[in-house]
Design an enzyme around this catalytic site. Structure first.
Site, PDB file in Angstrom:
ATOM      1  CD  GLU A 194      -2.777  -1.351   2.379  1.00 55.60           C
ATOM      2  OE1 GLU A 194      -2.505  -0.658   3.380  1.00 55.60           O
ATOM      3  OE2 GLU A 194      -3.707  -2.181   2.356  1.00 55.60           O
ATOM      4  CD  GLU A 317      -3.456  -6.371   2.717  1.00 52.77           C
ATOM      5  OE1 GLU A 317      -4.192  -5.638   3.428  1.00 52.77           O
ATOM      6  OE2 GLU A 317      -2.217  -6.300   2.724  1.00 52.77           O
TER       7      GLU A 317
END
Length: 402
Positions: A194, A317
């Site tokens: 991320e 995710e």
């Protein structure tokens, strides 16, 4: 994943790493080695397109808060309160029906002053890859918490020296790619996690740097040759955000049709990440966004923009924590809906499991890390129903007993 307390965890891990003894004898990753153990996974790679490989995958699971924990030496694997990973755990995950395992890896505590990765860390990551491949699973490794919005992370949209940061990124990927080069198509590489600075709309420079790193990742891995010339590679949107995916450039790749795109999905965070309220059209305490229509619209657009253009999409995710308000069937409904919608749009969902279960914190665990038993059987059943490809109507959530 999106951790509001990540900075605190990193700080605590740094303190632990100063007091816990750990070996960190670094040797060159460019040494002809290819993982931690001798297995038959080291063989010529099948020349598959990304779509052909996607078609062999069903559902994924994350080995979260283990190799991505922050610290030095092999002891870092347990720095975030999970035990040492065993083959028995991975066996249990496969037995439960998962055939893809994402193995997040943090490398920054395992480098010498020249950014050479510790041999023992490369070998340990290789052992866990072998656990997965021994089960005929697909494994994905990445560069994880090296890139986060914390003071410790070096991979950032606002680097002090962009050229030095990109050079370090390429140096790490060259070593990783060379070390695991002999693994076949069951091993995939994902460039980042991320990559972000805050959670507001990103600056143009952040998006440009995301594109640059994605291209550097592809160029560096392909340049190592061998199996890596044909390996499936996964690139990320800024902050692995679904909406930002439509703004990113697809990296140029000398290999044809061997790229996948990655986003993460915890929408809406208030429900999925914090376990508050209800979700869906029958909920009484829902957010004003992130409901069924949002899921359908986003996943449909991802299919049109990527999947239909021979770039499969991976939700690296996703999940929802134990519901703090006790509305567990809304959690089941959310997971079943998101999983089914992903599969209907030819998107691969990978559950985020951080080993944490309970009524507080980010409780995403679906397996006990100690006795390997399944947790939350209703969630397991919902996921497996959703991935079978059957045309069925999802049961609406039942209200909790008053």
């Amino acid at each position: 994943m999106k951790r509001k307390l990540l900075a605190l965890f990193l700080a605590a891990a740094a303190c632990i790493s100063m007091t816990v003894a750990g070996c960190n004898n670094s040797t060159s990753g460019d040494n002809g080695n290819s993982g931690g153990t001798d297995t038959d996974h080291k063989k010529e790679i099948a020349d598959l397109t990304a779509t052909e490989l996607y078609d062999k995958m069903t559902i994924g699971w994350n080995l979260g808060n283990s190799l991505d924990s922050v610290g030095t030496g092999l002891s870092s694997e347990t720095a975030w309160n999970n035990p040492t990973v065993t083959k028995e755990l991975i066996d249990a995950v496969k037995e439960a029906g998962f055939d893809v395992i994402r193995i997040p890896v943090t490398w920054m505590g395992h480098l010498d002053d020249d950014n050479v990765i510790s041999e023992e860390w490369l070998a340990r990551v290789g052992e866990i890859i072998d656990y997965a491949l021994d089960n005929d699973m697909y494994a994905i490794i990445n560069i994880h918490h090296d890139g986060n919005d914390t003071n410790q992370s070096w991979l950032t949209p606002e680097p002090k020296d962009e050229e030095a940061m990109v050079d370090k990124f390429e140096t790490l990927w060259k070593q990783i790619a060379e070390y695991y080069n002999d693994y076949d198509e069951h091993l995939l590489f994902a460039g980042m996690n991320e990559f972000h600075k805050g959670y507001s709309n990103p600056k143009k420079s952040y998006l440009e740097l995301t594109d640059r790193l994605n291209q550097s990742f592809v160029d560096t891995v392909r340049a190592t040759g061998g199996n890596n010339a044909k390996r499936i590679l996964i690139f990320q949107s800024y902050n692995t955000n679904g909406e930002q995916a439509f703004k990113m450039a697809v990296p140029k790749d000398p290999a044809s049709d061997k790229l996948m795109a990655e986003i993460h999905f915890y929408d809406p965070w208030n429900f999925a990440g914090e376990g508050k309220g209800d979700w869906g059209k029958t909920g009484k305490k829902t957010d004003n966004w992130g409901q069924e229509d949002w899921v359908d619209n986003l996943f449909g657009r991802l299919k049109a923009s990527f999947v239909d253009k021979k770039i499969p999409v991976v939700i690296g995710e996703y999940g929802a924590v134990n519901n703090k308000d006790g509305n567990d069937d809304y959690r089941r409904y959310y997971i079943e809906y998101v999983t089914k919608a992903a599969k209907e749009n030819s998107i691969l969902p990978i559950w985020w499991d951080n080993g944490n279960d309970g009524s507080s914190g980010e409780a995403f665990a679906l397996f006990s890390r100690y006795d390997y038993k399944k947790l939350h059987e209703d969630i397991h059943e919902a996921i497996m129903r959703a991935v079978k490809g059957n045309d069925y109507t999802i049961e609406l959530p039942k209200e909790k007993d008053s």
